[in-house]
Motif scaffolding. Sequence first.
Motif, PDB file in Angstrom:
ATOM      1  N   LEU A  59       0.870  -1.313   0.402  1.00  0.00           N
ATOM      2  CA  LEU A  59       0.166  -0.035   0.048  1.00  0.00           C
ATOM      3  C   LEU A  59       0.939   1.104   0.480  1.00  0.00           C
ATOM      4  CD1 LEU A  59      -3.131  -1.319   2.493  1.00  0.00           C
ATOM      5  CD2 LEU A  59      -2.877  -0.889  -0.002  1.00  0.00           C
ATOM      6  N   GLN A  60       2.075   1.441  -0.151  1.00  0.00           N
ATOM      7  CA  GLN A  60       3.244   2.370  -0.090  1.00  0.00           C
ATOM      8  C   GLN A  60       3.255   3.092  -1.681  1.00  0.00           C
ATOM      9  OE1 GLN A  60       6.575   0.715   1.454  1.00  0.00           O
ATOM     10  NE2 GLN A  60       7.071   2.145   2.609  1.00  0.00           N
ATOM     11  N   VAL A  61       2.632   4.024  -1.718  1.00  0.00           N
ATOM     12  CA  VAL A  61       3.274   4.455  -3.160  1.00  0.00           C
ATOM     13  C   VAL A  61       4.780   4.678  -4.519  1.00  0.00           C
ATOM     14  CG1 VAL A  61       2.739   7.185  -4.735  1.00  0.00           C
ATOM     15  CG2 VAL A  61       1.219   6.411  -2.988  1.00  0.00           C
ATOM     16  N   LYS A  62       4.091   3.652  -5.287  1.00  0.00           N
ATOM     17  CA  LYS A  62       5.669   3.069  -5.847  1.00  0.00           C
ATOM     18  C   LYS A  62       6.426   4.617  -6.007  1.00  0.00           C
ATOM     19  CE  LYS A  62       3.810  -0.277  -8.669  1.00  0.00           C
ATOM     20  NZ  LYS A  62       3.877  -1.266  -9.672  1.00  0.00           N
TER      21      LYS A  62
ATOM     22  N   ALA B 167      -4.707   3.835  -0.351  1.00  0.00           N
ATOM     23  CA  ALA B 167      -5.708   2.440  -0.583  1.00  0.00           C
ATOM     24  C   ALA B 167      -7.236   3.481  -1.100  1.00  0.00           C
ATOM     25  CB  ALA B 167      -6.034   2.313   1.084  1.00  0.00           C
ATOM     26  N   GLY B 168      -7.967   2.595  -1.126  1.00  0.00           N
ATOM     27  CA  GLY B 168      -9.702   2.365  -1.257  1.00  0.00           C
ATOM     28  C   GLY B 168      -9.759   2.622  -2.661  1.00  0.00           C
ATOM     29  N   ASP B 169     -10.666   3.304  -3.242  1.00  0.00           N
ATOM     30  CA  ASP B 169     -11.258   3.338  -4.648  1.00  0.00           C
ATOM     31  C   ASP B 169     -10.040   4.280  -5.326  1.00  0.00           C
ATOM     32  OD1 ASP B 169     -13.403   2.001  -3.439  1.00  0.00           O
ATOM     33  OD2 ASP B 169     -14.795   3.219  -3.607  1.00  0.00           O
ATOM     34  N   ASN B 170      -9.653   5.616  -4.838  1.00  0.00           N
ATOM     35  CA  ASN B 170      -8.349   6.405  -5.290  1.00  0.00           C
ATOM     36  C   ASN B 170      -7.314   5.885  -5.478  1.00  0.00           C
ATOM     37  OD1 ASN B 170      -7.227   8.717  -2.434  1.00  0.00           O
ATOM     38  ND2 ASN B 170      -6.545   6.378  -2.939  1.00  0.00           N
ATOM     39  N   ALA B 171      -7.151   3.874  -4.701  1.00  0.00           N
ATOM     40  CA  ALA B 171      -5.603   3.394  -5.602  1.00  0.00           C
ATOM     41  C   ALA B 171      -5.977   2.289  -6.477  1.00  0.00           C
ATOM     42  CB  ALA B 171      -5.193   2.735  -3.385  1.00  0.00           C
ATOM     43  N   GLN B 172      -4.744   1.961  -7.028  1.00  0.00           N
ATOM     44  CA  GLN B 172      -4.634   0.659  -7.318  1.00  0.00           C
ATOM     45  C   GLN B 172      -3.411   0.324  -7.153  1.00  0.00           C
ATOM     46  OE1 GLN B 172      -3.400   0.666 -12.553  1.00  0.00           O
ATOM     47  NE2 GLN B 172      -1.909   0.790 -11.660  1.00  0.00           N
ATOM     48  N   VAL B 173      -4.479  -1.131  -6.498  1.00  0.00           N
ATOM     49  CA  VAL B 173      -3.891  -1.638  -5.121  1.00  0.00           C
ATOM     50  C   VAL B 173      -3.285  -3.394  -6.000  1.00  0.00           C
ATOM     51  CG1 VAL B 173      -4.076  -3.215  -3.222  1.00  0.00           C
ATOM     52  CG2 VAL B 173      -4.638  -0.187  -3.219  1.00  0.00           C
ATOM     53  N   PRO B 174      -2.649  -3.690  -6.153  1.00  0.00           N
ATOM     54  CA  PRO B 174      -2.024  -5.724  -6.690  1.00  0.00           C
ATOM     55  C   PRO B 174      -3.502  -6.396  -5.625  1.00  0.00           C
ATOM     56  CG  PRO B 174      -0.550  -4.272  -6.313  1.00  0.00           C
ATOM     57  CD  PRO B 174      -0.749  -3.346  -5.562  1.00  0.00           C
ATOM     58  N   ASP B 175      -4.426  -7.262  -5.937  1.00  0.00           N
ATOM     59  CA  ASP B 175      -5.239  -8.407  -5.576  1.00  0.00           C
ATOM     60  C   ASP B 175      -4.199  -9.102  -5.765  1.00  0.00           C
ATOM     61  OD1 ASP B 175      -6.645 -10.244  -4.499  1.00  0.00           O
ATOM     62  OD2 ASP B 175      -8.540  -9.715  -6.192  1.00  0.00           O
ATOM     63  N   MET B 176      -3.134  -9.080  -4.317  1.00  0.00           N
ATOM     64  CA  MET B 176      -2.579 -10.453  -4.664  1.00  0.00           C
ATOM     65  C   MET B 176      -2.808 -12.143  -4.457  1.00  0.00           C
ATOM     66  SD  MET B 176       0.205  -8.790  -4.422  1.00  0.00           S
ATOM     67  CE  MET B 176       1.535 -10.352  -4.468  1.00  0.00           C
ATOM     68  N   ALA B 177      -4.054 -12.109  -3.795  1.00  0.00           N
ATOM     69  CA  ALA B 177      -4.877 -13.141  -3.268  1.00  0.00           C
ATOM     70  C   ALA B 177      -5.461 -13.880  -4.438  1.00  0.00           C
ATOM     71  CB  ALA B 177      -6.315 -13.452  -2.355  1.00  0.00           C
ATOM     72  N   SER B 178      -5.612 -13.099  -5.731  1.00  0.00           N
ATOM     73  CA  SER B 178      -5.706 -13.445  -6.520  1.00  0.00           C
ATOM     74  C   SER B 178      -4.624 -13.594  -7.114  1.00  0.00           C
ATOM     75  CB  SER B 178      -6.868 -12.805  -7.779  1.00  0.00           C
ATOM     76  OG  SER B 178      -8.168 -12.103  -6.879  1.00  0.00           O
ATOM     77  N   ARG B 179      -3.598 -13.358  -7.987  1.00  0.00           N
ATOM     78  CA  ARG B 179      -2.688 -13.502  -8.301  1.00  0.00           C
ATOM     79  C   ARG B 179      -1.955 -14.357  -7.721  1.00  0.00           C
ATOM     80  NH1 ARG B 179       0.017  -7.696  -9.418  1.00  0.00           N
ATOM     81  NH2 ARG B 179      -1.394  -6.259 -10.433  1.00  0.00           N
ATOM     82  N   LYS B 180      -2.023 -14.444  -6.711  1.00  0.00           N
ATOM     83  CA  LYS B 180      -2.157 -16.401  -6.309  1.00  0.00           C
ATOM     84  C   LYS B 180      -2.711 -17.099  -6.566  1.00  0.00           C
ATOM     85  CE  LYS B 180       0.889 -14.276  -2.270  1.00  0.00           C
ATOM     86  NZ  LYS B 180       0.149 -14.079  -0.666  1.00  0.00           N
ATOM     87  N   ALA B 181      -3.496 -16.910  -6.953  1.00  0.00           N
ATOM     88  CA  ALA B 181      -4.292 -18.028  -7.608  1.00  0.00           C
ATOM     89  C   ALA B 181      -4.211 -18.049  -8.882  1.00  0.00           C
ATOM     90  CB  ALA B 181      -5.898 -17.764  -6.573  1.00  0.00           C
TER      91      ALA B 181
ATOM     92  N   LEU C 123      -2.958  -0.559   5.749  1.00  0.00           N
ATOM     93  CA  LEU C 123      -2.295   0.672   5.724  1.00  0.00           C
ATOM     94  C   LEU C 123      -1.644   1.597   7.468  1.00  0.00           C
ATOM     95  CD1 LEU C 123      -3.559   3.088   3.554  1.00  0.00           C
ATOM     96  CD2 LEU C 123      -2.620   4.011   5.610  1.00  0.00           C
ATOM     97  N   GLY C 124      -2.870   1.120   8.514  1.00  0.00           N
ATOM     98  CA  GLY C 124      -2.380   1.674   9.614  1.00  0.00           C
ATOM     99  C   GLY C 124      -1.424   1.171   9.920  1.00  0.00           C
TER     100      GLY C 124
ATOM    101  N   ARG D  38       9.331   3.801  12.535  1.00  0.00           N
ATOM    102  CA  ARG D  38       9.804   3.095  13.111  1.00  0.00           C
ATOM    103  C   ARG D  38      11.125   2.121  12.753  1.00  0.00           C
ATOM    104  NH1 ARG D  38       4.974   0.471  17.942  1.00  0.00           N
ATOM    105  NH2 ARG D  38       3.901   2.332  18.553  1.00  0.00           N
ATOM    106  N   GLY D  39      11.022   1.719  11.292  1.00  0.00           N
ATOM    107  CA  GLY D  39      11.551   1.407  10.631  1.00  0.00           C
ATOM    108  C   GLY D  39      12.128   0.237  10.355  1.00  0.00           C
ATOM    109  N   PHE D  40      10.388  -0.405  10.907  1.00  0.00           N
ATOM    110  CA  PHE D  40      10.112  -1.776  10.321  1.00  0.00           C
ATOM    111  C   PHE D  40       9.954  -2.445   9.340  1.00  0.00           C
ATOM    112  CE2 PHE D  40       9.072  -1.894  15.672  1.00  0.00           C
ATOM    113  CZ  PHE D  40      10.244  -1.759  15.803  1.00  0.00           C
ATOM    114  N   PRO D  41       9.770  -3.597   8.711  1.00  0.00           N
ATOM    115  CA  PRO D  41       9.418  -4.000   7.284  1.00  0.00           C
ATOM    116  C   PRO D  41       7.626  -3.470   7.035  1.00  0.00           C
ATOM    117  CG  PRO D  41      10.874  -5.659   8.520  1.00  0.00           C
ATOM    118  CD  PRO D  41      10.393  -4.632   9.266  1.00  0.00           C
ATOM    119  N   GLN D  42       7.372  -3.587   5.735  1.00  0.00           N
ATOM    120  CA  GLN D  42       6.607  -3.484   5.693  1.00  0.00           C
ATOM    121  C   GLN D  42       5.231  -4.647   5.317  1.00  0.00           C
ATOM    122  OE1 GLN D  42       5.207   0.128   4.708  1.00  0.00           O
ATOM    123  NE2 GLN D  42       6.512   0.242   6.440  1.00  0.00           N
ATOM    124  N   LYS D  43       3.850  -5.195   5.236  1.00  0.00           N
ATOM    125  CA  LYS D  43       3.354  -6.132   5.142  1.00  0.00           C
ATOM    126  C   LYS D  43       2.392  -6.085   3.929  1.00  0.00           C
ATOM    127  CE  LYS D  43      -0.477  -8.216   7.315  1.00  0.00           C
ATOM    128  NZ  LYS D  43      -1.648  -8.833   8.914  1.00  0.00           N
ATOM    129  N   GLU D  44       2.303  -6.925   3.392  1.00  0.00           N
ATOM    130  CA  GLU D  44       1.734  -6.750   2.004  1.00  0.00           C
ATOM    131  C   GLU D  44       0.211  -7.280   2.776  1.00  0.00           C
ATOM    132  OE1 GLU D  44       2.865  -9.679  -0.772  1.00  0.00           O
ATOM    133  OE2 GLU D  44       5.039  -8.225  -1.519  1.00  0.00           O
TER     134      GLU D  44
END
Length: 461
Positions: free
Chosen positions: A294-297, A305-319, A340-341, A349-355
């Motif tokens: 959900l980070q902007v490229k 996120a939401g209606d203004n965002a083009q977010v890859p659907d990872m669940a469908s892509r994995k399928a 996103l939150g 805090r410098g921690f890794p991001q979650k997909e």
Amino acid sequence: MSTTERPRILVVGGGYVGLYAAKRIMKKMRYGEATVTVVDPRSYMTYQPFLPEVAAGSISPRHVVVPLRRVLPKAEVLTGRVTTIDQDRKVAVVTPLVGEAYELPFDYLVIALGAVSRTFPIPGLAEQGIGMKGVEEGIGLRNHVLEQLDKAESTTDENVRRKALTFVFVGGGFAGAETIGEVEDMARDAVKYYSTIKREDMRFILVDAADKILPEVGPKLGTWGKEHLESRGIEIYLNTSMDSCVDGHVVLKNGLEVDSNTLVWTAGVKPNPVLARYGLPLGPRGHVDAEPTLQVKGTDYIWTAGDNAQVPDMASRKAGVENAWCPPNAQHALRQAKVLGDNVISGMRGFPQKEYAHSNKGAVAGLGLHKGVAMIVMGKMKIKLKGRLAWYMHRGYHGMAMPTWNRKIRVFADWTLGMFLKREVVSLGALETPREEFYEAAKPAPAPAAAAAPAQKAKAS
């Protein structure tokens, strides 16, 4: 607006994503770790799936909006618009409802502007069309439809009556099908109190350029939904678009021409056009291009996120579905907002991001009281429901998805009262111009003609 040495997380937009993302950040944040600032032209968030029920009078309009300052008491809530963003300086320009624009520095940015109605340059559309994106439009549509019944009851002109009793809806997705289903249901109840109007005198028309309605619930339920609406006397024209609607004269591509005072436009949505002024990478249809995190490229301090965002659907892509993107619905918006939150906090805090990855859980739609369709996805199994049971699923899902327990309780209370009390069918059209009557009473009276006559007579003598 307060000034602070703490890092500022600027949330642009107070809709579903903006509200839930800010709420999640405030929950996860340590005391004094950052300042959360939310900017939106409205001081409330609107739960859009309930707008058709607002238009039908099944839910009070106040109960489908959530006041931002009440839900986010420890955040700054600014009522205005973010017009431009300077990414090099990390400064946003905020234009408030009143007063001059000012600069607002930020350290982290969340873009949650949502979508606006997708329109086309059709002659007459801007003047005649009624959208269904805000609670004001839901209230306005309800008052407008009931006013048309008042007009039809009061006139002896057959052309005026026919135009008032013809209702045209453009768009057969969730918004269009649900709105025409709810409004027809309300009008059917309302005409019981009119001595010269029957349901057969009203004409409801649904138009869509696609070859089916309700595509979100699949072809079988979509076909059932079409047949159900047609059984209620609603005319449905597919593979058809509108050419013009000047002065209420609606012309369709299939050659049909009708005169109507009511044109409801629900033919899809598009990302908020102001995004083009933010200097962000945009997709082919104007959405902000986002990573699975959900980070902007190309950035590490901006999320969307939401209606203004083009977010890859990872669940469908994995399928195995290539180039799958998350559809713009409340199901994804709610879950994206939480991820996103969490990622904003991790980024600070410098921690890794979650997909973000979420499998579709199905879709539900209400088509009026005790009528609906629902497709529930459980693993590889799809459960398809229609009629009253699907309507219960629709109300149950969206009732629980409504933000805050305060609003959940109020919505369920509206529904409970509706089981025992008859639907209200009063039009409050004067809400559109509340000062008109006072203005007529208070405006200066013209000088009486009789007062001028003596003066002229004295001058002559």
